[in-house]
Design a protein around this motif. Sequence first.
Motif, PDB file in Angstrom:
ATOM      1  N   GLU A  14       0.831  -1.217   0.000  1.00 17.25           N
ATOM      2  CA  GLU A  14       0.000   0.000   0.000  1.00 17.25           C
ATOM      3  C   GLU A  14       0.859   1.258   0.000  1.00 17.25           C
ATOM      4  OE1 GLU A  14      -2.684  -0.650   3.394  1.00 17.25           O
ATOM      5  OE2 GLU A  14      -4.264  -0.844   1.892  1.00 17.25           O
ATOM      6  N   GLU A  15       1.963   1.222   0.739  1.00 18.38           N
ATOM      7  CA  GLU A  15       2.857   2.373   0.774  1.00 18.38           C
ATOM      8  C   GLU A  15       3.434   2.634  -0.626  1.00 18.38           C
ATOM      9  OE1 GLU A  15       5.507   2.233   4.196  1.00 18.38           O
ATOM     10  OE2 GLU A  15       6.979   3.316   2.993  1.00 18.38           O
ATOM     11  N   ALA A  16       3.817   1.558  -1.316  1.00 18.26           N
ATOM     12  CA  ALA A  16       4.341   1.698  -2.686  1.00 18.26           C
ATOM     13  C   ALA A  16       3.263   2.278  -3.610  1.00 18.26           C
ATOM     14  CB  ALA A  16       4.825   0.345  -3.210  1.00 18.26           C
ATOM     15  N   LEU A  17       2.016   1.828  -3.451  1.00 18.40           N
ATOM     16  CA  LEU A  17       0.920   2.384  -4.261  1.00 18.40           C
ATOM     17  C   LEU A  17       0.858   3.896  -4.085  1.00 18.40           C
ATOM     18  CD1 LEU A  17      -2.192   0.063  -3.676  1.00 18.40           C
ATOM     19  CD2 LEU A  17      -0.845   0.266  -5.773  1.00 18.40           C
ATOM     20  N   ARG A  18       0.970   4.332  -2.834  1.00 17.69           N
ATOM     21  CA  ARG A  18       0.882   5.770  -2.548  1.00 17.69           C
ATOM     22  C   ARG A  18       2.086   6.531  -3.105  1.00 17.69           C
ATOM     23  NH1 ARG A  18      -1.654   3.544   2.175  1.00 17.69           N
ATOM     24  NH2 ARG A  18       0.265   3.571   3.383  1.00 17.69           N
ATOM     25  N   GLU A  19       3.168   5.799  -3.408  1.00 16.88           N
ATOM     26  CA  GLU A  19       4.335   6.416  -4.049  1.00 16.88           C
ATOM     27  C   GLU A  19       4.271   6.244  -5.566  1.00 16.88           C
ATOM     28  OE1 GLU A  19       7.543   4.396  -2.127  1.00 16.88           O
ATOM     29  OE2 GLU A  19       7.314   5.538  -0.267  1.00 16.88           O
ATOM     30  N   GLY A  20       3.142   5.697  -6.059  1.00 17.37           N
ATOM     31  CA  GLY A  20       2.957   5.568  -7.507  1.00 17.37           C
ATOM     32  C   GLY A  20       3.519   4.303  -8.118  1.00 17.37           C
ATOM     33  N   LYS A  21       3.806   3.300  -7.273  1.00 19.93           N
ATOM     34  CA  LYS A  21       4.359   2.041  -7.784  1.00 19.93           C
ATOM     35  C   LYS A  21       3.402   0.891  -7.527  1.00 19.93           C
ATOM     36  CE  LYS A  21       8.634   3.110  -6.006  1.00 19.93           C
ATOM     37  NZ  LYS A  21       9.859   2.723  -5.325  1.00 19.93           N
ATOM     38  N   LEU A  22       3.212   0.058  -8.546  1.00 19.87           N
ATOM     39  CA  LEU A  22       2.381  -1.130  -8.394  1.00 19.87           C
ATOM     40  C   LEU A  22       3.312  -2.332  -8.262  1.00 19.87           C
ATOM     41  CD1 LEU A  22      -0.539  -2.192  -8.382  1.00 19.87           C
ATOM     42  CD2 LEU A  22      -0.389  -2.393 -10.863  1.00 19.87           C
ATOM     43  N   LEU A  23       3.358  -2.908  -7.079  1.00 21.61           N
ATOM     44  CA  LEU A  23       4.272  -4.027  -6.832  1.00 21.61           C
ATOM     45  C   LEU A  23       3.528  -5.354  -6.796  1.00 21.61           C
ATOM     46  CD1 LEU A  23       6.557  -2.641  -3.953  1.00 21.61           C
ATOM     47  CD2 LEU A  23       6.946  -2.543  -6.426  1.00 21.61           C
ATOM     48  N   GLY A  24       4.147  -6.363  -7.338  1.00 16.37           N
ATOM     49  CA  GLY A  24       3.623  -7.712  -7.238  1.00 16.37           C
ATOM     50  C   GLY A  24       4.739  -8.637  -6.788  1.00 16.37           C
TER      51      GLY A  24
END
Length: 139
Positions: A14-24
Amino acid sequence: MKMSEIVLTFSEYEEALREGKLLGLRCKDCSKITIPPQAVCQWCGSRNLEKEELSGEGVLETFTVIRVPPEGFEDEAPYIPCLVSLAEGCKIVGRLAYDAEKASQELLGKKVRFVKAHTWKGDKFSPPRSCPLFEVVES
Ligand SMILES: [Zn+2]
């Protein structure tokens, strides 16, 4: 036996999402992507996972327009939860940034891309959470 480490926690995701990154999570055994993160590969159950930043590009599989929201989401209605098939071959639930009055079945199959996190304030059942927000890239 060594405890296997969590490669990507939900809060890091979720933190990465808020930084504009979609992680899998890329499985080193079957090479498929697991998203959102889990302790094991969603396809083969392996724990042999590594973090990978995804393209954020995909196709709109389906969506719905919420006009009568669940308790706690009153400020957000109308809104559009959607299911996106990502270019990496996995599916993710997110929000679609689109005019709810104009959304129709014609949107199905359109190309979409991850724009940023959508964060809502939480309610009496759950804390604040983030999910990916997608926009349509072809009209
Ligand atoms: Zn696997």
